[in-house]
Design an enzyme around this catalytic site. Structure first.
Site: not given
Ligand code: F6R
Length: 608
Positions: A2, A27, A74, A100-101, A481, A485, A488, A504, A603
């Protein structure tokens, strides 16, 4: 997160407030509103969605006035709708507040207010605070605010106006940032310097427990108890672009550094130390249902799928429930065996991922109960599940998920604790788990404080074309993970494997050019992973290892190490995940990649 902005001065407030809110758009928010004192009373205008919707509404009915407050929300309590948007007003409509909070004891205050005849138009904790301030008001807004805040548990940054004091804005902070902007004959309050920077660079940073009273002749900082304290005025030297990312060069780095705070937000209000358990009423699961539940399926995609795997280790070990983790895209198209004794948990940052949504719909069709661990309030998955727990990670702008991942793991720890206490876990074991969870934010901070060490390690990986991440047990998903990262955002091909699986197949890849990153805390499988490191070293591989502080054995074997503080084995992913995020970040920056918007990625994946 927020955003708050407030203004007292000679100019028309509305456009200053809207411009300030626009500066904080980066934000993330889902509704917005303003309250302006126009000499006759308070004029409030708010709208769901983007600022343009608010501007359009205001455009139809200009708000005149030179004192006001504005907010971007938010959602954390209640869906992102216009009634839940801020400002909220007191019962008599004479006071307006933005916040906010989270007011943690909002429900008990609301109950007491309801008994005294108050009625509420929104589902927010903020409206409760507005009514409470209204009750305390006896001619002094600042005293009413101070009195109300003495009753409040939780975190807040607030700004308040009263129709009875048309030249005054009162603001206060505890756990949520707030600063005062000192202009030339005008004064501002804001949660973020970017909101006021075009008007002044002179600011007073408020600390927790402090309030400010802005009037037409100046400002006065005070605490809840003392009516005046002296505070230094600081000069802001950063430019706007830097400030919008909180001084960080990229959103991803900012979000990595926000993790101590975001995890605290995930845990806030849920831990019951005395009972060694977790309060998760939002899951809508009765003890009776949990007693009969036979199995859990966790479904998700990408990073959220990795946190689901960590949840599987936690739930099976502590709650002794059989858990399966399914890619949502696979779950929806096979014929999953699901019935009313199966709990299906969906994990999603965005709450809009098409495959995860479809998986939930399929599970419901087959009679399962569904629960969502979701970050974005009011998102489709959050609305369609039978119950859930919001992550409260705050908006994640960087495309690569970082803080949502650790908040998902923290949320799974809460769910595990709740389920485990109903089954096998003793009160004392529950308390030990809570103590360890509560220490996690500080331990993450201690890792972040050593970010330059990771930056140095990044040099060892930047020219690689392949990388291998190896972990065992609950740190195997962390290896997955870490690899995700890296690929990506740096476009280096990377694979995550269970460390023992390496022999293996992937062992064939090992040579002196491929970094092998081991996640090797001193846990139950430590001696096994030491053997795996030996196997890599014997083939000339270059080993970087995340180890527990003081692990001299691996220190002597590996080419480079990064020590992690000790914690419970099952919680170690909350720590080991963080240096891997930093490693990929620094590698990508060194390779000149677009860290916040990597090629080809979105995203929120709302298509199949
Ligand atoms: C990796 C990433 C994606 C999401 C995936 C699921 O950094 O961001 O692999 O994790 O697309 O997205 P959500 O969590 O929004 O369902």
């Amino acid at each position: 997160m927020c955003g708050i902005v407030g203004y007292v001065g000679p100019r028309q407030a509305t456009s200053i407030l809207i411009d300030g809110l626009r500066r904080m758009e980066y934000r993330g928010y889902d509704s917005a509103g303003v309250a302006v004192l126009n000499g006759k009373g308070i004029k409030v205008q708010k709208a769901e969605g983007k600022l343009s919707a608010l501007v359009e509404k205001i455009g139809q009915e200009t708000i005149e006035g030179t004192v006001g407050i504005g907010h971007t929300r938010w959602a954390t309590h209640g869906a992102p709708t216009t009634p839940n948007a801020h400002p909220h007003i007191s019962g008599d409509g004479r006071i307006a507040i933005i916040h906010n909070g989270i007011v943690e004891n909002a429900s008990s205050i609301k109950k007491a207010l309801t008994q005294r005849g108050h009625t509420f138009a929104s589902a927010t904790d903020t409206e409760v605070l507005a009514h409470l301030i209204g009750e305390y008001y006896q001619g002094s807004l600042e005293e009413a605010v101070a009195a109300a805040l003495r009753d409040v548990d939780g975190a807040y940054g607030i700004a308040v106006v009263s129709a009875d004091e048309p030249d005054v804005v009162v603001a206060a902070r505890k756990g949520s940032p707030l600063l005062v902007g000192v202009g030339d004959g005008e004064w501002f309050v804001a949660s973020d310097a970017s909101a006021i920077l075009e008007h002044t660079r002179s600011v007073v940073y408020l600390d927790d427990g402090e309030m400010v009273v802005l009037t037409r002749v100046g400002y006065r900082v005070r605490t809840l108890e003392v009516s005046r304290i002296e505070k230094p005025v600081n000069q802001i030297e950063w430019d706007l672009a830097t400030i919008e990312r909180g001084g960080y060069p990229h959103f991803m780095l900012k979000e990595i550094f926000e993790q101590p705070e975001s995890i605290e937000n995930t845990l806030r209000g849920h831990l019951l130390h005395e009972e060694g358990s977790a309060r998760l009423s939002g899951l809508n699961l009765t003890d009776e249902y949990l007693g009969q539940m036979e199995r859990i399926i966790i479904t998700a995609c990408g990073t959220s799928w990795h946190s689901a795997l960590i949840g599987e280790y936690m739930l099976e070990e502590m709650a002794r429930i059989s858990v399966e983790v399914e890619y949502a895209s696979e779950f929806r198209y096979r014929s999953p065996i699901v019935d009313n004794k199966t709990l299906v948990i969906a994990i999603s940052q965005s709450g809009e991922t098409a495959d995860t949504l479809a998986a939930i719909r399929e599970a419901k069709r087959r009679g399962a109960r569904t629960v969502g661990l979701v970050n974005v309030v009011g998102s489709t998955i959050a609305r369609e599940v039978d119950g859930g727990l919001y992550l409260r990670a705050g908006p994640e702008v960087g495309v690569a998920s970082t803080k949502a991942f650790t908040c998902q793991v923290a949320a799974l720890a809460l769910v595990t604790l709740r389920f485990a206490r109903l089954r096998h876990l003793s009160v004392l074991e529950g308390r030990t788990f809570i103590d360890a969870l509560q220490r996690i934010p500080a331990l993450i901070q201690s890792i972040l404080d050593r970010a330059p060490e990771i930056e140095a390690l990044a040099k060892r990986c930047e020219d690689a074309t392949n990388a291998l991440y190896l972990g065992r047990g609950v740190n195997f998903p962390v290896a997955l993970e870490g690899a995700l990262k890296l690929k990506e955002i740096s476009y280096i091909h990377a694979e995550g494997y269970p460390a023992a699986e390496m022999k293996h197949g992937p062992i064939a890849l090992i040579d002196e050019n491929m970094p092998v990153i081991f996640i090797a805390p001193k846990d139950a499988v430590h001696s096994k992973i030491v053997s795996n490191i030996e196997e890599v070293k014997a083939r000339g591989g270059k080993v970087i290892a995340l180890i527990t502080e003081g692990d001299t054995e691996i220190e002597q074997l590996a080419d480079a190490t990064f020590p992690i503080p000790e914690t419970l084995d099952l919680l170690s992913p909350l720590l080991t995940g963080v240096p891997l995020q930093l490693l990929s970040y620094y590698v990508a920056v060194r390779r000149g990649c677009n860290v916040d918007q990597p090629r080809n990625l979105a995203k929120s994946v709302t298509v199949e």
